[in-house]
Scaffold this motif. Sequence first.
Motif, short mmCIF file in Angstrom:
data_model
loop_
_atom_site.label_atom_id
_atom_site.label_comp_id
_atom_site.label_asym_id
_atom_site.label_seq_id
_atom_site.Cartn_x
_atom_site.Cartn_y
_atom_site.Cartn_z
N TYR A 142 -8.97 -5.30 0.61
CA TYR A 142 -7.60 -5.81 0.50
C TYR A 142 -7.46 -6.93 1.52
O TYR A 142 -7.84 -6.75 2.68
CB TYR A 142 -6.59 -4.70 0.78
N ASN A 180 -1.18 -8.18 3.24
CA ASN A 180 -0.65 -6.86 3.56
C ASN A 180 0.83 -6.97 3.94
O ASN A 180 1.18 -7.62 4.92
CB ASN A 180 -1.46 -6.25 4.72
N ALA A 207 2.50 -2.70 9.38
CA ALA A 207 1.12 -3.18 9.53
C ALA A 207 0.96 -3.89 10.86
O ALA A 207 1.82 -4.66 11.27
CB ALA A 207 0.77 -4.13 8.38
N THR A 210 -3.78 0.33 10.59
CA THR A 210 -4.24 -0.78 9.76
C THR A 210 -5.70 -1.02 10.06
O THR A 210 -6.08 -1.22 11.22
CB THR A 210 -3.43 -2.06 10.06
N LYS A 263 -1.54 -6.49 12.00
CA LYS A 263 -2.62 -7.27 11.38
C LYS A 263 -3.62 -7.83 12.39
O LYS A 263 -4.48 -8.61 12.06
CB LYS A 263 -2.02 -8.41 10.54
N HIS A 311 0.82 -1.21 0.00
CA HIS A 311 0.00 0.00 0.00
C HIS A 311 0.85 1.26 0.00
O HIS A 311 0.44 2.30 0.51
CB HIS A 311 -0.96 0.00 1.19
N HIS A 340 2.86 -4.27 4.37
CA HIS A 340 3.35 -2.98 4.88
C HIS A 340 4.26 -3.24 6.08
O HIS A 340 3.89 -3.99 6.99
CB HIS A 340 2.15 -2.12 5.30
N GLU A 400 -6.04 -2.44 4.63
CA GLU A 400 -5.01 -1.50 4.20
C GLU A 400 -4.31 -0.86 5.41
O GLU A 400 -4.89 -0.80 6.50
CB GLU A 400 -5.69 -0.41 3.36
#
Length: 667
Positions: free
Chosen positions: A522, A527, A532, A578, A534, A303, A529, A606
């Motif tokens: 998404y 992900n 992130a 996130t 999660k 992202h 990133h 995202e």
Amino acid sequence: MKLSSTNLLLTAASAAVLAGGLQSCKSKAGGVSAASNDAAAKVYVAPGKHDEFYNIVSGGFNGQMSVYGIPSGRMFRIVPVFSQHPENGWGFSEETKPMLNTSHGFVPWDDLHHIALSTTKGEHDGRWAFGNANNTPRIARVSLSTFKTEEIIEIPNSAGNHSSPFITENTEYVVAGTRFSVPLDNGNTDVPINTYKDNFKGTVSFIGVDKTTGRMNIDFQLLLPGINFDLARAGKGASKDWFFFSCYNSEKANTLLEVNASAKDKDFIMAVNWKKAQAYARSGKGKKAAVKYAHNVLDEKNHTATSTIINEVLTLDPKDCPDMVYMMPCPKSPHGTDTDPSGEYIIGSGKLAATIPVFSFAKIQQAIASKNYDGNYDGIPVLKYDAVLHGEVQKPGLGPLHTEFDGKGNAYTSFFVSSEIVKWDIKSLKVLDRVPTYYSIGHLSIPGGPTAKPHGKYMIAYNKITKDRYLPTGPELTQSAQLFDISGDKMKLLLDFPTVGEPHYAEAIPAALVEKNSKKIYKIEENQHPYAAKGDNMAKVERKGNEVHVMMTAVRSHFTPDNIEGVKLGDVVYFHVTNVEQDWDVPHGFAVKGANNAEILIMPGETQTLKWTPDRTGIFPIYCTDFCSALHQEMQGYVRVSPANSNVALHFSTGTNKPAADVAAKK
Ligand code: RUQ
Ligand code: CUA
């Protein structure tokens, strides 16, 4: 581009244009629309039902694209492209800032004029929408799956990227022609302006598009005389290897162009055999030139956008590349150039001309084969006007700009000065119908109109002047589009609908080609990133010198963490938020009091980052800006900022009230 009738009046236009322009403006003001009786039924899309077409519309000076439904005229979204968009944090979040990087640094705005939807075999394929930045020359590619700008490439040796973006039949190339001729980037650019004729050059760039990823790269650039490139269209069918560019200012004036660029009776449409140009480029005929331009790509996995500066471009000089470029004389400063669905007819629209010339591709080929030239322009062969002309549409209207097609043998041309659309037969060149537009139309669009297979049912006019069409809102008014039914012999007005920014070109595409591919979320497990979180268990706050990184989750209806202490004055705080939701249409927003920034709006799965430099000590609320649940209003928290020398330990929590010392001790 915006023309005003006053400007036209000052030109060397004919007396007929002069009088006609004046009268038409007067008689149209306060004009009554003649919508057909069944108009309401034809544009009514019942609640919960979907429109038949997507209409992707340029935003002009707002720098964005907007998405409408046809026939309802309802606006669904503004897709941020070249301008920062506080509504969702485009160009404000750390991830998207690199998308607006250029060789001039961060440029937060541009002027987007034209849309080109990707095609395969000359037909819309529903994959990408391209748009041009007119001011700081760039081309953007927007995904029609995410409706996000995925890529922006800057164009070197260009200024005023107006003749852009137009595409070849299979989206092999997107082109970009420079409106302003300028000294080339790598030359000695500090020259007197009045050395225009010696030092200023025009260029058109061919930007390759990768078939699977859509990734753009500048394949080669043509070095051309210092004229102004206005618009362009690729050929189709028999003419598919060719590209046509309208040019004005063949006089090469550098001041008072409204007079000095209208001196000659004819300017040009430039025909480029791009297949040949490509072959020359491949066979080493080009020269590498030193330039500087940015290439920005958004990675869907993390992202995050990256910006790369590139220092070289391959240039082709027509002098070294015979049979690549030809000029066709075209009356009076042509604006639009358009090719019909068969690819045989090329229409030039001289803004100040009293006729519309229609060129024949077959005749162009004959004229080239028999060297039927009318001299040359800076070494480029000029084809004889009569030799390449199919014919002229007589007395079509005043100030022709752009032409679209219905796939049934008809052309529809917009007329700025006489404020109307005129329908005419491409082969016989007979005018068949005319309808007024309110007011002063620029571009027009028929769904599939520039492709090999138009859907000749609707036509949309994008008007430059709105005046009395809607409730007034002071001196600054909405912009305006009008929808027409073109399924019968007569064009029928169905609907006026407001638009944002200034709509220039637009394309419309059957909803069925786009709707099925529309991305809903998404996937959180994809992900990548680096910051992130999660899940709530991954949420944390870390200090790296004076940087504080908050890895935060957002889920209905709380942030983790929502209490943060230990930030000190002098710190720079990065909130990496996130959205761990995996449901369609559940964004969360994030904002901090006093941030010199916008909000960020984070889609499900995202991660987006808001950078904040606290300017004072104290308690700073944070909250979700998007009404996401019944307890959205509870989705809030606090950040404590202490003096630079304080010993408050870094502490973060959600749902507990542990003293800060507790957490500090654990670390
Ligand atoms: S232009 S109104 Cu900037 Cu496409 Cu013709
Ligand atoms: Cu999340 Cu409101």
